[in-house]
Design a protein around this motif. Structure first.
Motif, PDB file in Angstrom:
ATOM      1  N   ASP A  94      62.811  26.422   3.754  1.00 26.10           N
ATOM      2  CA  ASP A  94      63.921  26.506   4.721  1.00 26.10           C
ATOM      3  C   ASP A  94      63.582  25.773   6.012  1.00 26.10           C
ATOM      4  OD1 ASP A  94      65.259  28.026   2.882  1.00 26.10           O
ATOM      5  OD2 ASP A  94      64.701  29.949   3.775  1.00 26.10           O
ATOM      6  N   ALA A  95      62.353  25.939   6.488  1.00 22.09           N
ATOM      7  CA  ALA A  95      61.950  25.270   7.719  1.00 22.09           C
ATOM      8  C   ALA A  95      61.935  23.754   7.532  1.00 22.09           C
ATOM      9  CB  ALA A  95      60.575  25.765   8.159  1.00 22.09           C
ATOM     10  N   LYS A  96      61.576  23.287   6.342  1.00 21.00           N
ATOM     11  CA  LYS A  96      61.544  21.852   6.084  1.00 21.00           C
ATOM     12  C   LYS A  96      62.939  21.258   6.108  1.00 21.00           C
ATOM     13  CE  LYS A  96      59.616  18.444   2.881  1.00 21.00           C
ATOM     14  NZ  LYS A  96      58.882  18.243   1.604  1.00 21.00           N
ATOM     15  N   GLN A 101      66.968  17.935   9.066  1.00 20.21           N
ATOM     16  CA  GLN A 101      68.257  17.830   9.749  1.00 20.21           C
ATOM     17  C   GLN A 101      68.067  17.468  11.225  1.00 20.21           C
ATOM     18  OE1 GLN A 101      70.032  21.661   8.994  1.00 20.21           O
ATOM     19  NE2 GLN A 101      70.914  21.034   7.032  1.00 20.21           N
ATOM     20  N   ALA A 102      67.076  18.077  11.863  1.00 18.87           N
ATOM     21  CA  ALA A 102      66.819  17.778  13.272  1.00 18.87           C
ATOM     22  C   ALA A 102      66.330  16.345  13.446  1.00 18.87           C
ATOM     23  CB  ALA A 102      65.789  18.760  13.830  1.00 18.87           C
ATOM     24  N   GLN A 103      65.550  15.844  12.486  1.00 17.24           N
ATOM     25  CA  GLN A 103      65.121  14.453  12.532  1.00 17.24           C
ATOM     26  C   GLN A 103      66.318  13.512  12.529  1.00 17.24           C
ATOM     27  OE1 GLN A 103      62.309  14.252   9.156  1.00 17.24           O
ATOM     28  NE2 GLN A 103      60.834  13.388  10.577  1.00 17.24           N
ATOM     29  N   ALA A 104      67.230  13.756  11.575  1.00 14.54           N
ATOM     30  CA  ALA A 104      68.416  12.901  11.468  1.00 14.54           C
ATOM     31  C   ALA A 104      69.278  13.003  12.719  1.00 14.54           C
ATOM     32  CB  ALA A 104      69.220  13.293  10.222  1.00 14.54           C
ATOM     33  N   GLN A 105      69.399  14.204  13.271  1.00 13.51           N
ATOM     34  CA  GLN A 105      70.224  14.389  14.462  1.00 13.51           C
ATOM     35  C   GLN A 105      69.632  13.652  15.662  1.00 13.51           C
ATOM     36  OE1 GLN A 105      73.257  15.948  14.729  1.00 13.51           O
ATOM     37  NE2 GLN A 105      73.220  15.034  16.782  1.00 13.51           N
ATOM     38  N   LEU A 106      68.320  13.694  15.826  1.00 13.74           N
ATOM     39  CA  LEU A 106      67.698  12.978  16.937  1.00 13.74           C
ATOM     40  C   LEU A 106      67.884  11.471  16.779  1.00 13.74           C
ATOM     41  CD1 LEU A 106      65.983  12.830  19.468  1.00 13.74           C
ATOM     42  CD2 LEU A 106      63.934  12.987  18.040  1.00 13.74           C
ATOM     43  N   ARG A 219      61.589  19.659  18.176  1.00 16.78           N
ATOM     44  CA  ARG A 219      60.347  20.388  18.454  1.00 16.78           C
ATOM     45  C   ARG A 219      60.422  21.803  17.894  1.00 16.78           C
ATOM     46  NH1 ARG A 219      61.259  17.717  23.376  1.00 16.78           N
ATOM     47  NH2 ARG A 219      59.650  16.174  23.906  1.00 16.78           N
ATOM     48  N   GLU A 220      61.564  22.438  18.068  1.00 10.91           N
ATOM     49  CA  GLU A 220      61.733  23.811  17.578  1.00 10.91           C
ATOM     50  C   GLU A 220      61.555  23.875  16.069  1.00 10.91           C
ATOM     51  OE1 GLU A 220      65.184  27.327  17.570  1.00 10.91           O
ATOM     52  OE2 GLU A 220      65.584  25.355  18.440  1.00 10.91           O
ATOM     53  N   THR A 221      62.196  22.957  15.347  1.00 14.70           N
ATOM     54  CA  THR A 221      62.087  22.985  13.882  1.00 14.70           C
ATOM     55  C   THR A 221      60.708  22.544  13.417  1.00 14.70           C
ATOM     56  OG1 THR A 221      63.055  20.745  13.797  1.00 14.70           O
ATOM     57  CG2 THR A 221      64.556  22.620  13.569  1.00 14.70           C
TER      58      THR A 221
END
Length: 410
Positions: A94-96, A101-106, A219-221
């Motif tokens: 789940d964390a991965k 998703q956070a990578q793509a959003q950034l 960073r959070e993820t």
């Protein structure tokens, strides 16, 4: 007469052993009292002793910072672990997903902000074009207005017809309308540029709020993904392992403990009547039941507790009510141990000790003074995770900033 003398002699013989016994008893008592007095004067008055003392150490609870399912256990009870060594692994699936998703959003955010900066150059070019168009239309308006002025006198002389004059006047109105439209378009372009500049003034691509927000989410993820691995925060021995494979754990659930026996100390509980001579810095000799009298530990008084053990109990005594019986209270006194002796003869948390403190030295304080601002204990294990999270954010920004620097070229 002879009988009476014989009885007297017999009584005298019987009293002699009794007198000798009483004399010997009296002498023994005097010797004992003298010995006790000498012991009190020469030894007991210089030493405070207690056998109500126990070994203590830092017991670091291992608790997850994120919830998850246990997929691996890397250490068991009695194992020695080093700081940073993995202890437990949680399922990171789940964390991965959240991290990807956070990578793509950034990456998307960086490109959107790049487009915002690039759009300002286009808007500036549009404003220049609108200004040129306004200037051209102003010249055109002046020209057609001059044509009207030249034709008006000719109408009275009959050199031109009214239809030709009206046509010239219509051209003036058309030029005025075109100029007004061009001026409105010029104002709109300037307003659009000002709106875009409000979102970028005083900042760069890396420092833009939208990029910072997406970076914080990454960073959070990232930290949540790294926290699927639970490392040992300090060196020590594993104890009280309660976690099992496949167990679903929540954040903050105690899973095991790491005991730092290398920094063990002793809490000696002295009676309140013994505290008068105890001072910080006094030397102590300790004996552990586990090794017996053959092994002595040397230490020093590190501090005296601010209250008795009963005062900090879960249910402290309420002596102001009901019948009262005085109970001698005890105060915990911390004894620091010699590190070399502790390494040669390890102790365990909770072992009992006998403590003798040399109280001849009376120049130390009874209570600790203000301490320095240094940390009592700290670990760099989690700081490494934060540093790696920052590096990952900067990597993605560089990869999507166009020139690889994170700052747009002017």
């Amino acid at each position: 007469m002879n009988t009476a003398n014989n009885n007297a002699e017999q009584g005298s013989k019987n009293n002699n052993p009794r007198k000798k016994a009483l004399t010997l008893t009296a002498v023994a008592v005097l010797i004992a009292l003298g010995a006790y007095g000498a012991y009190q004067a020469l030894v007991a008055s210089k030493v405070e002793t207690t056998d109500n003392a126990y070994v203590q150490a830092n017991v670091v609870q291992i608790t997850p910072q994120v919830g998850g399912t246990v997929r691996a256990i890397h250490a068991d009870d009695t194992d020695f672990v080093k700081a940073g060594q993995p202890l437990i692994s949680l399922d990171p699936a789940d964390a991965k997903v959240a991290y990807e998703q956070a990578q793509a959003q950034l990456a998307q955010t960086v490109r959107e902000v790049r487009a915002l900066y690039a759009g300002q150059s286009t808007l500036k070019a549009q404003i220049t074009q609108r200004e040129a168009e306004v200037a051209r239309l102003q010249s055109e308006l002046v020209r057609v207005q001059d044509d009207v002025k030249r034709r008006q006198p000719l109408l009275a002389s009959g050199a031109i017809g009214r239809e030709e004059l009206e046509h010239a006047q219509a051209q003036v109105k058309a030029a005025q309308s075109a100029l007004a439209a061009a001026q409105a378009a010029q104002v709109a372009a300037r307003d659009q540029l000002a709106t875009s500049q409000v979102q970028t003034d005083g900042t760069t691509l890396k420092e833009h709020p939208q990029v910072q927000r997406a970076g914080a989410r990454l960073r959070e993820t990232w930290l949540a993904l790294q926290r699927a691995e639970l490392p040992a925060p300090v060196d020590g021995w594993v104890a009280r392992r309660s976690v099992q494979l496949g167990q679903r754990v929540n954040a903050g659930t105690p899973l095991m403990a790491v005991v730092g026996l290398k920094q063990a100390w002793v809490d000696a509980n002295f009676k309140e009547s013994q505290l008068a001579k105890l001072r910080i810095g006094q030397t102590a000799i300790l004996v552990a039941d586990v090794y017996g009298d053959k092994q002595e530990y040397h230490g020093r008084v590190a501090g005296l507790s601010a209250g008795t053990g009963a005062a900090f109990a879960l249910l402290p005594a309420q002596n102001a009510t009901g019948n009262w019986i005085k109970v001698v209270q005890r105060v915990p006194v911390r004894i620091e141990l010699d590190a070399k002796e502790l390494a040669e003869h390890p102790l365990r948390v909770g072992l009992s000790m006998e403590v003798k403190v040399d109280v001849q030295k009376q120049d130390g304080p009874a209570l600790a003074a203000a301490t320095s601002s240094r940390s009592l204990a700290q670990t760099a294990v989690f700081e490494q995770q934060e540093q790696r999270a920052d590096e990952e954010v900067q990597r993605i920004i560089r990869a999507n900033s166009g020139n690889g620097s994170g700052v747009l070229k002017s």
